[in-house]
Design a protein around this motif. Structure first.
Motif, PDB file in Angstrom:
ATOM      1  N   HIS A  64       0.838  -1.197   0.000  1.00  0.00           N
ATOM      2  CA  HIS A  64       0.000   0.000   0.000  1.00  0.00           C
ATOM      3  C   HIS A  64       0.871   1.244   0.000  1.00  0.00           C
ATOM      4  N   GLN A  65       0.239   2.348  -0.319  1.00  0.00           N
ATOM      5  CA  GLN A  65       0.872   3.649  -0.197  1.00  0.00           C
ATOM      6  C   GLN A  65       0.189   4.408   0.928  1.00  0.00           C
ATOM      7  N   LYS A  66       0.960   5.237   1.612  1.00  0.00           N
ATOM      8  CA  LYS A  66       0.406   6.005   2.723  1.00  0.00           C
ATOM      9  C   LYS A  66      -0.446   7.139   2.175  1.00  0.00           C
ATOM     10  N   ASN A  67      -1.760   7.026   2.365  1.00  0.00           N
ATOM     11  CA  ASN A  67      -2.687   8.057   1.901  1.00  0.00           C
ATOM     12  C   ASN A  67      -3.507   8.583   3.068  1.00  0.00           C
ATOM     13  N   LYS A  68      -3.735   9.872   3.073  1.00  0.00           N
ATOM     14  CA  LYS A  68      -4.564  10.485   4.101  1.00  0.00           C
ATOM     15  C   LYS A  68      -6.012  10.069   3.892  1.00  0.00           C
ATOM     16  N   LEU A  69      -6.631   9.527   4.941  1.00  0.00           N
ATOM     17  CA  LEU A  69      -8.028   9.111   4.847  1.00  0.00           C
ATOM     18  C   LEU A  69      -8.948  10.233   5.301  1.00  0.00           C
ATOM     19  N   ARG A  70     -10.055  10.377   4.597  1.00  0.00           N
ATOM     20  CA  ARG A  70     -11.065  11.346   5.006  1.00  0.00           C
ATOM     21  C   ARG A  70     -11.829  10.806   6.216  1.00  0.00           C
ATOM     22  N   LEU A  71     -12.387  11.713   7.011  1.00  0.00           N
ATOM     23  CA  LEU A  71     -13.131  11.304   8.201  1.00  0.00           C
ATOM     24  C   LEU A  71     -14.253  10.339   7.846  1.00  0.00           C
ATOM     25  N   ASN A  72     -14.975  10.627   6.768  1.00  0.00           N
ATOM     26  CA  ASN A  72     -16.085   9.753   6.378  1.00  0.00           C
ATOM     27  C   ASN A  72     -15.610   8.348   6.022  1.00  0.00           C
ATOM     28  N   GLU A  73     -14.404   8.230   5.451  1.00  0.00           N
ATOM     29  CA  GLU A  73     -13.849   6.907   5.152  1.00  0.00           C
ATOM     30  C   GLU A  73     -13.598   6.129   6.442  1.00  0.00           C
ATOM     31  N   ILE A  74     -13.013   6.802   7.427  1.00  0.00           N
ATOM     32  CA  ILE A  74     -12.725   6.151   8.710  1.00  0.00           C
ATOM     33  C   ILE A  74     -14.019   5.700   9.380  1.00  0.00           C
ATOM     34  N   LEU A  75     -15.027   6.567   9.361  1.00  0.00           N
ATOM     35  CA  LEU A  75     -16.317   6.227   9.969  1.00  0.00           C
ATOM     36  C   LEU A  75     -16.977   5.060   9.243  1.00  0.00           C
ATOM     37  N   ASP A  76     -16.825   5.015   7.922  1.00  0.00           N
ATOM     38  CA  ASP A  76     -17.385   3.903   7.144  1.00  0.00           C
ATOM     39  C   ASP A  76     -16.695   2.584   7.483  1.00  0.00           C
ATOM     40  N   VAL A  77     -15.372   2.633   7.691  1.00  0.00           N
ATOM     41  CA  VAL A  77     -14.629   1.422   8.062  1.00  0.00           C
ATOM     42  C   VAL A  77     -15.123   0.902   9.410  1.00  0.00           C
ATOM     43  N   ILE A  78     -15.295   1.802  10.371  1.00  0.00           N
ATOM     44  CA  ILE A  78     -15.805   1.395  11.686  1.00  0.00           C
ATOM     45  C   ILE A  78     -17.186   0.764  11.546  1.00  0.00           C
ATOM     46  N   TYR A  79     -18.060   1.439  10.802  1.00  0.00           N
ATOM     47  CA  TYR A  79     -19.438   0.962  10.646  1.00  0.00           C
ATOM     48  C   TYR A  79     -19.473  -0.441  10.037  1.00  0.00           C
ATOM     49  N   GLU A  80     -18.722  -0.650   8.963  1.00  0.00           N
ATOM     50  CA  GLU A  80     -18.738  -1.943   8.278  1.00  0.00           C
ATOM     51  C   GLU A  80     -18.085  -3.034   9.127  1.00  0.00           C
ATOM     52  N   PHE A  81     -17.015  -2.690   9.835  1.00  0.00           N
ATOM     53  CA  PHE A  81     -16.360  -3.663  10.717  1.00  0.00           C
ATOM     54  C   PHE A  81     -17.319  -4.107  11.820  1.00  0.00           C
ATOM     55  N   HIS A  82     -18.020  -3.165  12.411  1.00  0.00           N
ATOM     56  CA  HIS A  82     -18.997  -3.502  13.454  1.00  0.00           C
ATOM     57  C   HIS A  82     -20.132  -4.358  12.898  1.00  0.00           C
ATOM     58  N   LYS A  83     -20.567  -4.020  11.697  1.00  0.00           N
ATOM     59  CA  LYS A  83     -21.668  -4.753  11.064  1.00  0.00           C
ATOM     60  C   LYS A  83     -21.310  -6.225  10.874  1.00  0.00           C
ATOM     61  N   GLU A  84     -20.055  -6.487  10.529  1.00  0.00           N
ATOM     62  CA  GLU A  84     -19.612  -7.866  10.280  1.00  0.00           C
ATOM     63  C   GLU A  84     -19.313  -8.641  11.564  1.00  0.00           C
ATOM     64  N   THR A  85     -19.214  -7.944  12.683  1.00  0.00           N
ATOM     65  CA  THR A  85     -18.800  -8.626  13.922  1.00  0.00           C
ATOM     66  C   THR A  85     -19.824  -8.483  15.044  1.00  0.00           C
TER      67      THR A  85
END
Length: 254
Positions: A64-85
Motif C-alpha cells: 500500500h501507499q500512505k494516503n490520508k483518509l477522510r473522516l467519512n472513510e474512517i467512519l465507514d470502516v468502523i461501521y462496516e467492521f462492526h456490522k460484520e462482527t
C-alpha cells in the motif's frame, strides 16, 4: 511492546510481529477475524509460535501507499467492521460490559479525578447504563488512521486491545481528546441518521469518559512491560475526563 518486521521468504514479503507472551491473544483474534470479515479485510495470520517468552506471528503483508483518509472513510470502516462482527461467538474476545469496566475502574481509582472517585458502583452503573445497554460488536479498541490500510480494499490491523463491547466506544476512541464533537460522528455512533440532540451528545461524552478511564488502566498496566511512569498520559486523560464530565452536566442541565 511490539516489534514488527518486513521479511522475505521465497521472494514473497510477509510481516513478522513479536509480542510479549502475555499478548499472544492478539494474533488469535486477528486470525479469527481474517476468516470472518469480508468487506473490511483483515490480514491473514499464517503461523503463531512461542519462543523465549515471546509470541511470534507470521502475517500477510498488504502492499500500500500512505494516503490520508477522510473522516467519512474512517467512519465507514468502523461501521462496516462492526456490522460484520455483531454476533461474534468466541471466547478469544472478552465481553466489555459494565462489570468489566468497573473492575478496571476499581484497579485505578486512585488515579481518577474526584468527580469519579466519589461515585458508588450503583451510581456509576446508572450513569453509564445507556452505553452498556447499547448495541455490541467487536471493538477494535485502538482506532486511528494508521490502523487502516487502503489499497483496492480497506484492511484493519493491530487487535491487541480488541474486545466485544458497545459499538460507540470505537468512535469515542478516535475523538477522545477532541474538544469539539463533529456532527457526523454523533450520527454514525448513534447508528442511525437523525439530527443530533442533547441526548446523543451526552451519550457520546459518556463514552469518551469510559475510553479515557480505559486508557489510564492501560497506562498503569503497561508499567509491567515498559520502564515508564506514563504520568503525562495519565494527567492528560484526567484533564479530558474533567472536561467531558463538565460538558455532560452542562448538556443535561440545558
Amino acid at each position: 511492546m511490539s516489534k514488527v518486521y518486513l521479511i522475505k521468504i521465497a521472494n514473497k514479503e510477509y510481516i513478522l510481529k513479536i509480542n510479549h507472551i502475555d499478548f499472544i491473544k492478539e494474533f488469535y483474534k486477528q486470525k479469527y477475524l481474517s476468516g470472518r470479515c469480508k468487506f473490511i479485510r483483515i490480514p491473514k495470520v499464517y503461523n503463531i509460535a512461542v519462543k523465549n517468552n515471546k509470541a511470534i506471528a507470521l502475517m500477510e503483508f498488504i502492499p500500500h501507499q500512505k494516503n490520508k483518509l477522510r473522516l467519512n472513510e474512517i467512519l465507514d470502516v468502523i461501521y462496516e467492521f462492526h456490522k460484520e462482527t455483531e454476533n461474534v461467538q468466541s471466547n478469544i474476545f472478552i465481553t466489555y460490559d459494565f462489570n468489566a469496566f468497573y473492575k478496571e475502574l476499581v484497579m485505578i481509582r486512585t488515579y481518577l479525578p474526584p468527580i469519579l472517585k466519589s461515585q458508588t458502583k450503583k451510581q456509576l452503573k446508572e450513569f453509564f447504563a445507556e452505553i452498556f445497554d447499547s448495541k455490541y460488536s467487536i471493538i477494535h479498541g485502538d482506532f486511528h488512521e494508521d490502523q487502516i490500510i487502503k489499497n483496492k480494499n480497506y484492511y484493519l490491523i493491530d487487535f491487541i486491545s480488541s474486545f466485544y463491547g458497545p459499538k460507540i466506544l470505537d468512535y469515542a476512541y478516535i475523538f477522545k481528546y477532541d474538544k469539539k464533537i463533529k456532527k457526523q460522528v454523533l450520527i454514525c455512533s448513534a447508528g442511525e441518521k437523525k439530527i443530533p440532540n442533547k441526548e446523543m451528545v451526552s451519550k457520546f461524552l459518556k463514552s469518551l469518559v469510559i475510553i479515557l478511564i480505559s486508557d489510564i488502566f492501560w497506562c498503569v498496566n503497561r508499567r509491567k512491560y515498559e520502564h515508564k511512569s506514563f504520568a503525562t498520559q495519565i494527567l492528560k486523560a484526567n484533564r479530558a475526563i474533567n472536561r467531558n464530565m463538565a460538558a455532560i452536566i452542562d448538556t443535561i442541565s440545558n
